[in-house]
Design an enzyme around this catalytic site. Structure first.
Site, PDB file in Angstrom:
ATOM      1  CB  CYS A 121      -3.568  13.641   3.982  1.00 41.00           C
ATOM      2  SG  CYS A 121      -4.420  13.664   2.398  1.00 41.00           S
ATOM      3  CB  CYS A 177      -1.824  12.878   0.698  1.00 40.94           C
ATOM      4  SG  CYS A 177      -2.977  14.177   1.062  1.00 40.94           S
ATOM      5  CG  ASP A 178       0.837  10.848   2.786  1.00 40.76           C
ATOM      6  OD1 ASP A 178       1.270  11.274   1.702  1.00 40.76           O
ATOM      7  OD2 ASP A 178       0.767  11.550   3.802  1.00 40.76           O
TER       8      ASP A 178
END
Ligand code: NAP
Length: 311
Positions: A131, A134-135
């Site tokens: 992701c 997300c990261d």
């Protein structure tokens, strides 16, 4: 006894909830611990009609949820853990409870696929991720690798250029599967480099990722590439584990729909990516959720009419 239980809370599940609630079916949505589906893991959604300027994925799902709740859908952030479709009423279990229902609408979606190579699991969250939204921000000015050649890989690679000093896309063939517009954007980006005909054999490093072992599939040569992060974007697997043995699945695990949104089990309907290998779009999932709720309503009407007629 519930009339309708909807399992899943992405665009398919929550659209089914809006329609079922507006049809006075008082649906219960088992939304999952991580509610909202895949759009919760995306940034901007540019192709959902009605949002000319685009909308953030999580914001769009919040709107879906509020709309379903406005019409009375009950949404619980719990996972369905097993089902029994061999009895009537149908049974759906969570860790805490057992529910009985006349109708179940399955909208459990699909999850990101992993490469299943050495080092991948150990280094999850320490460089390895599925992701980018997300990261990605953890890898400012780092060398980031993206695995895959589809639209997701291009999208992730383009997004990651905001953070990384360099993004390398590693693809197992010499041509992209991605749509032309996405491929052209990625190919034209100076920060993105492509490594063709290459597979990743191992994620290297401890305690954090430091590189990848690569194999060129044309000449079988192996070499190591220094890199700080690996974002895997190689497609998805349908979330059908709990339905195995209860309902007909295709060889890839997608739920089969012999007639519209109806499955081979009477009273069980399906919508969204969990039965859609082909389109996998938020808008097609939402459309399928609408259809499933309408099919369910018709089925329930006939069922309740015949029960009344019998007494
Ligand atoms: P996808 O189209 O199935 O592409 C998966 C990619 O990963 C392919 O290039 C595939 O290689 C590669 N791959 C699969 N398994 C692999 C493995 N074990 N090792 C190495 N590489 C592997 O999946 P997707 O990119 O997630 O897209 C799914 C759907 O969503 C598509 O319909 C896509 O158009 C859509 N989508 C659209 C957008 C957008 O419009 N903005 C964004 C994301 C996704 P091969 O090419 O060799 O098969």
């Amino acid at each position: 006894m519930e009339r309708v239980i909807i399992i899943g809370s992405g665009p398919a599940g929550l659209t089914a909830a809006v329609y079922a609630a507006r049809a006075n079916l008082n649906p219960l949505v088992l939304a999952g611990g991580l509610y909202g589906g895949q759009l919760m893991l995306t940034t901007e959604v540019e192709n959902y009609p009605g949002f000319a300027e685009g909308i953030m994925g999580p914001e769009l799902m919040e709107e879906f949820r509020k709309q379903a709740e406005r019409f009375g859908a009950r949404i619980e952030n719990v996972d369905a853990t097993s089902v029994d479709f061999s009895t009537r009423p149908l049974i759906v279990r969570t860790a805490e409870a057992e529910y009985q229902a006349k109708i179940v609408i399955i909208a459990t979606g699909a999850s990101a696929r992993w490469l299943n190579i050495p080092g991948e699991e150990k280094l999850r969250g320490r460089g390895v991720s599925t992701c980018a939204t997300c990261d990605g921000a953890f890898f400012r000015d780092k060398h980031i690798v993206v695995a895959g050649g589809g639209d997701s890989a291009m999208e992730e690679a383009l997004f990651l250029t905001r953070f990384g000093r360099k993004v390398t896309v590693i693809h197992r063939r010499d041509s992209l599967r991605a749509s032309k517009i996405m491929a052209d954007r990625a190919l034209a980006n100076d920060k993105i480099e492509f490594v063709w005909n290459t597979v990743i054999e191992e994620v290297l490093g401890a305690p954090v990722m430091t590189g990848l072992r690569l194999r060129n599939v044309m000449d079988d040569s192996v070499h190591d590439l220094a890199a700080d992060a690996l974002f895997i974007a190689i497609g998805h697997t349908p979330n059908t584990e709990i339905f195995r043995g209860q309902i007909d699945l295709d060889p890839a695990g997608y739920i089969l729909t012999p007639d519209g949104t109806a499955t081979n089990v009477t009273g069980v309907f399906v919508a969204g990516d969990v039965s859609d290998l082909r389109y996998k779009q938020a808008i097609t999932a939402a459309g399928a959720g609408c259809k499933a709720a309408m099919d369910a309503e018709k089925y329930l009407e006939a069922l309740e009419f015949s029960m009344h007629a019998a007494v």
